[in-house]
Motif scaffolding. Structure first.
Motif, PDB file in Angstrom:
ATOM      1  N   GLY A   3       0.767  -1.238   0.000  1.00  0.00           N
ATOM      2  CA  GLY A   3       0.000   0.000   0.000  1.00  0.00           C
ATOM      3  C   GLY A   3       0.798   1.288   0.000  1.00  0.00           C
ATOM      4  N   LYS A   4       2.091   1.228  -0.247  1.00  0.00           N
ATOM      5  CA  LYS A   4       2.939   2.421  -0.183  1.00  0.00           C
ATOM      6  C   LYS A   4       2.548   3.446  -1.246  1.00  0.00           C
ATOM      7  CE  LYS A   4       6.688   0.034  -0.794  1.00  0.00           C
ATOM      8  NZ  LYS A   4       6.042  -1.285  -0.990  1.00  0.00           N
ATOM      9  N   THR A   5       2.440   2.991  -2.498  1.00  0.00           N
ATOM     10  CA  THR A   5       2.065   3.895  -3.587  1.00  0.00           C
ATOM     11  C   THR A   5       0.647   4.418  -3.405  1.00  0.00           C
ATOM     12  OG1 THR A   5       3.582   2.908  -5.187  1.00  0.00           O
ATOM     13  CG2 THR A   5       1.628   3.999  -6.077  1.00  0.00           C
ATOM     14  N   THR A   6      -0.258   3.562  -2.952  1.00  0.00           N
ATOM     15  CA  THR A   6      -1.651   3.988  -2.715  1.00  0.00           C
ATOM     16  C   THR A   6      -1.699   5.118  -1.693  1.00  0.00           C
ATOM     17  OG1 THR A   6      -2.435   1.752  -3.208  1.00  0.00           O
ATOM     18  CG2 THR A   6      -3.950   3.211  -2.034  1.00  0.00           C
ATOM     19  N   LEU A   7      -0.897   5.034  -0.643  1.00  0.00           N
ATOM     20  CA  LEU A   7      -0.852   6.087   0.372  1.00  0.00           C
ATOM     21  C   LEU A   7      -0.396   7.410  -0.237  1.00  0.00           C
ATOM     22  CD1 LEU A   7      -0.932   7.191   3.247  1.00  0.00           C
ATOM     23  CD2 LEU A   7       1.349   6.200   3.628  1.00  0.00           C
ATOM     24  N   LEU A   8       0.659   7.387  -1.046  1.00  0.00           N
ATOM     25  CA  LEU A   8       1.128   8.624  -1.686  1.00  0.00           C
ATOM     26  C   LEU A   8       0.042   9.220  -2.576  1.00  0.00           C
ATOM     27  CD1 LEU A   8       4.885   8.339  -2.759  1.00  0.00           C
ATOM     28  CD2 LEU A   8       3.891   9.111  -0.627  1.00  0.00           C
ATOM     29  N   ARG A   9      -0.646   8.367  -3.331  1.00  0.00           N
ATOM     30  CA  ARG A   9      -1.708   8.865  -4.214  1.00  0.00           C
ATOM     31  C   ARG A   9      -2.848   9.490  -3.414  1.00  0.00           C
ATOM     32  NH1 ARG A   9      -1.662   3.705  -8.303  1.00  0.00           N
ATOM     33  NH2 ARG A   9      -0.123   4.508  -9.784  1.00  0.00           N
ATOM     34  N   ASP A  10      -3.190   8.874  -2.294  1.00  0.00           N
ATOM     35  CA  ASP A  10      -4.260   9.444  -1.461  1.00  0.00           C
ATOM     36  C   ASP A  10      -3.838  10.792  -0.885  1.00  0.00           C
ATOM     37  OD1 ASP A  10      -6.149   7.504  -1.881  1.00  0.00           O
ATOM     38  OD2 ASP A  10      -5.655   6.325  -0.096  1.00  0.00           O
ATOM     39  N   ILE A  11      -2.570  10.945  -0.561  1.00  0.00           N
ATOM     40  CA  ILE A  11      -2.090  12.240  -0.041  1.00  0.00           C
ATOM     41  C   ILE A  11      -2.186  13.304  -1.123  1.00  0.00           C
ATOM     42  CG2 ILE A  11      -0.078  13.495   0.831  1.00  0.00           C
ATOM     43  CD1 ILE A  11       0.874  10.813   2.077  1.00  0.00           C
ATOM     44  N   ARG A  18      -4.033  13.385  -3.839  1.00  0.00           N
ATOM     45  CA  ARG A  18      -5.407  13.663  -4.279  1.00  0.00           C
ATOM     46  C   ARG A  18      -6.174  14.504  -3.264  1.00  0.00           C
ATOM     47  NH1 ARG A  18      -6.234   7.408  -6.088  1.00  0.00           N
ATOM     48  NH2 ARG A  18      -5.303   7.545  -8.187  1.00  0.00           N
ATOM     49  N   GLY A  19      -5.840  14.378  -2.009  1.00  0.00           N
ATOM     50  CA  GLY A  19      -6.460  15.201  -0.977  1.00  0.00           C
ATOM     51  C   GLY A  19      -7.918  14.909  -0.718  1.00  0.00           C
ATOM     52  N   GLU A  20      -8.370  13.693  -1.022  1.00  0.00           N
ATOM     53  CA  GLU A  20      -9.789  13.363  -0.868  1.00  0.00           C
ATOM     54  C   GLU A  20     -10.075  12.411   0.289  1.00  0.00           C
ATOM     55  OE1 GLU A  20     -10.770  11.764  -4.666  1.00  0.00           O
ATOM     56  OE2 GLU A  20     -10.625  13.689  -5.714  1.00  0.00           O
ATOM     57  N   ASN A  21      -9.030  11.869   0.907  1.00  0.00           N
ATOM     58  CA  ASN A  21      -9.231  10.914   2.000  1.00  0.00           C
ATOM     59  C   ASN A  21      -9.332  11.673   3.325  1.00  0.00           C
ATOM     60  OD1 ASN A  21      -8.711   8.887   4.096  1.00  0.00           O
ATOM     61  ND2 ASN A  21      -8.194   7.528   2.384  1.00  0.00           N
ATOM     62  N   PRO A  22     -10.444  11.536   4.035  1.00  0.00           N
ATOM     63  CA  PRO A  22     -10.643  12.308   5.274  1.00  0.00           C
ATOM     64  C   PRO A  22      -9.672  11.950   6.396  1.00  0.00           C
ATOM     65  CG  PRO A  22     -12.375  10.663   5.010  1.00  0.00           C
ATOM     66  CD  PRO A  22     -11.600  10.671   3.737  1.00  0.00           C
ATOM     67  N   ALA A  23      -8.971  10.832   6.259  1.00  0.00           N
ATOM     68  CA  ALA A  23      -8.017  10.433   7.298  1.00  0.00           C
ATOM     69  C   ALA A  23      -6.672  11.144   7.159  1.00  0.00           C
ATOM     70  CB  ALA A  23      -7.805   8.922   7.258  1.00  0.00           C
ATOM     71  N   ILE A  24      -6.477  11.852   6.047  1.00  0.00           N
ATOM     72  CA  ILE A  24      -5.180  12.487   5.774  1.00  0.00           C
ATOM     73  C   ILE A  24      -5.331  14.003   5.831  1.00  0.00           C
ATOM     74  CG2 ILE A  24      -3.387  12.838   4.022  1.00  0.00           C
ATOM     75  CD1 ILE A  24      -3.990   9.969   3.066  1.00  0.00           C
ATOM     76  N   HIS A  25      -4.453  14.658   6.560  1.00  0.00           N
ATOM     77  CA  HIS A  25      -4.542  16.110   6.751  1.00  0.00           C
ATOM     78  C   HIS A  25      -3.189  16.752   6.453  1.00  0.00           C
ATOM     79  CE1 HIS A  25      -8.310  15.251   8.879  1.00  0.00           C
ATOM     80  NE2 HIS A  25      -7.631  14.289   9.501  1.00  0.00           N
TER      81      HIS A  25
END
Length: 584
Positions: free
Chosen positions: A367-375, A377-384
């Motif tokens: 899940g390393k690449t998925t985490l970077l993509r979520d950061i 994209r800025g759409e995951n509510p768990a990431i600030h």
């Protein structure tokens, strides 16, 4: 199997090969090396599709059966929902079905002789790839690759590194005689890099492998092809011996060339004096002396030692930020989770402070690449993200960042330049010659695409860089330039990488993926884990010293300091002798 004789080929405004000759014999494992952009992938494409190229000289291809190919770029067809086992068995099932169909047709046709020939040809093809045992062979190869138990996983659920290994297995099974692999090691974690080494070493046929990976170079090959400055060096032996012999040859060649130039210059001054004297005084004797000295000068120039190619094409990577953030949390994740067909990360929480340089390290598929993509994209509510944080992203999938059908110049229209000339001047510092600026991005090598991403990132002035495998495809000198740029960068870096040296040289600490979570690990502890689980400590330290000496020799040669290069070469020879002349 493959033979090139005086092969020459050019792009518009760029010569790639100038009368190169080489041979690939049966059953050799050959490493194909050279800096980014020298034409390695183009030569591979010429071998695969010679009819698509207009070249001078001969390219003789005598390969029984198909030529296997593992591309440096991977693309999984997500609409094709097949398992790993089905993907690996496709060719065997196709031939099996064809044999069954021929047998069925034999009972209802008067073309019996023709069908018998087709049956025998197809059966020979099936037997050539050990078709009767393909199911057990698939499981054996998956085990060798560290992918035991992956048979029923969907292809689309694999990470980039896992899919690379599956591609390699497929080609090794259905193309046993000759396989080309273009950077098969990119994106592989430490465990799977060892698995690729085992796959390469266990293969019985001929392999031509493009790679910059020193670990594979040191452990897998008995022949080297080195493409440099439109010429090719061919060496029967291992990479350690080749690289040392090449450096020694360049030092000797440069010394001879310098001596020849000195003698030529001395005779040139004598000719100039004689010419001036013969002009001032009409003398037949002086005229004959002048003629004799000019003839000597011409002979010296004709047979002078050619200077070795010592130009180092090292990009000038500069990572800028408008102003570093201070004393704040740049990135915070709280109870982050991600799942596909299985849970990848679960209840993950971590924070990164301004100025920290952090590597996410762990096995492929965690899940390393998925985490970077979520950061990004800025759409995951768990990431600030913190206040005034400006991000830039380097993707291992170049199509996410560039329009690959458009030119390099077109892709830099939004990079803040006023004129095309400014873009051209800027990209020259990253090693891009002007003709490449007008080429489609899709025509570039993997290393050139990564450098292009770095060039564009530098124009963003971001203070948080998200780098996904930034050293993949890069040659040694480009990797050194990137490491130096990261060290000097005064912003924050979150990097996914499987490159031990880049992580060890540039990062403050590691976030290690394990048990569906992330664990903060100091660099000291990370090194000890790598030594214990993957690579011998003595080997890694020895390899670092060896690489450092080789680079210092190359830079000394580039500066014309061959006396310094000779002393460093003596040090390198002693290092090799102390380690038994080979890597541990």
């Amino acid at each position: 199997m493959i033979r090139a004789e005086n092969l020459s080929y050019s792009f518009p405004h760029k010569e790639l090969y100038n009368k190169i000759s080489f041979t690939l014999e049966d059953d050799v494992h050959c490493a194909f090396i050279g800096t980014n952009g020298t034409g390695k992938s183009t030569l591979v494409n010429m071998i695969l599709h010679p009819e698509d190229y207009l070249y001078d000289g001969k390219l003789i291809i005598d390969v029984p059966g198909r030529i296997g190919y593992v591309s440096q770029f991977y693309a999984i067809d997500e609409e094709k929902e097949v398992t790993v086992f089905d993907y690996l068995s496709e060719e065997f099932v196709r031939l099996q079905n064809k044999i069954n169909q021929i047998c069925e047709d034999m009972g209802t046709t008067d073309r019996l002789e023709e069908l018998m020939e087709e049956y025998q040809t197809t059966l020979d093809e099936f037997n050539a790839i050990d078709g009767d045992f393909y199911e057990s062979n698939i499981r054996k190869q998956l085990k060798v690759a560290g992918l035991a138990g992956y048979e029923d996983q969907l292809l689309s659920s694999l990470s980039g590194g896992e899919f690379k290994l599956v591609q390699a297995i497929r080609e090794m099974m259905i193309s046993p005689k000759f396989i080309i692999m273009d950077e098969p090691d990119v994106f592989l974690d430490f465990q799977h890099l060892n698995a690729l080494r085992n796959l390469i070493n266990s293969h019985k046929g001929t392999l031509l492998v493009i790679t910059h990976n020193r670990y594979l170079l040191n452990h897998c090959f008995n022949k080297i092809l080195h493409l440099e400055n439109t010429e090719i060096q061919e060496f029967d032996g291992n990479y350690v011996d080749y690289n040392f012999a090449l450096l020694q040859m360049k030092i000797e060649q440069q010394e001879l060339a310098a001596s020849d130039l000195e003698e030529i210059e001395r005779n040139r001054r004598i000719v100039e004096r004689l010419r001036n004297s013969a002009t001032a005084i009409d003398s037949a004797t002086r005229g004959r002396s002048l003629h004799a000295r000019v003839s000597l000068l011409e002979r010296l120039e004709a047979r002078k030692t050619k200077s070795p190619f010592v130009d180092i094409k090292q990009p000038d990577i500069q990572l800028h930020t408008e102003g570093p953030l201070e004393d704040q949390t740049v990135l915070h994740a709280e109870d982050y989770s991600v799942a596909f067909d299985r849970q990848i990360m679960e209840h993950v929480s971590f924070s990164i402070q301004a100025g920290e340089k952090v590597a996410i390290v762990g096995p492929n598929g965690t899940g390393k690449t998925t985490l970077l993509r979520d950061i990004i994209r800025g759409e995951n509510p768990a990431i600030h993200l913190g206040e005034n944080v400006k991000t830039a992203y380097l993707s291992q999938m170049h199509g996410e960042v560039f329009d690959e059908k458009a030119t390099v110049l077109k892709n830099f229209e939004d990079a803040g330049f006023d004129t095309d000339a400014q873009v051209i001047g800027y990209l020259k510092t990253y090693g891009f010659e002007e003709e490449l600026i007008y080429s489609p991005v899709g025509n570039l090598s993997g290393g050139e695409k990564n450098l292009l991403q770095l060039a564009k990132i530098s124009r963003t002035d971001a203070n948080l860089l998200l780098l996904d495998e930034p050293t993949s495809h890069l040659d040694t000198y480009s990797q050194l330039a990137l490491e130096d740029a990261i060290e000097k960068y005064n912003g924050t870096v979150l990097m996914v990488s499987h490159d031990f040296y880049t992580v060890a040289n540039c990062m403050d600490y590691v976030l290690l993926t394990e048990d569906k979570g992330l664990r903060k690990v100091s660099m000291r502890k990370f090194r000890k884990m790598i030594y214990a689980d993957h690579f011998d400590k003595d080997y890694l330290e020895y390899e670092q010293k060896k690489k450092d000496l080789e680079n210092r020799i190359a830079f000394a040669l580039q500066a014309g300091k061959y006396e310094d290069a000779k002393k460093l070469c003596d040090n390198l020879e002693q290092l090799l002798l102390d380690n038994g002349g080979k890597n541990k």
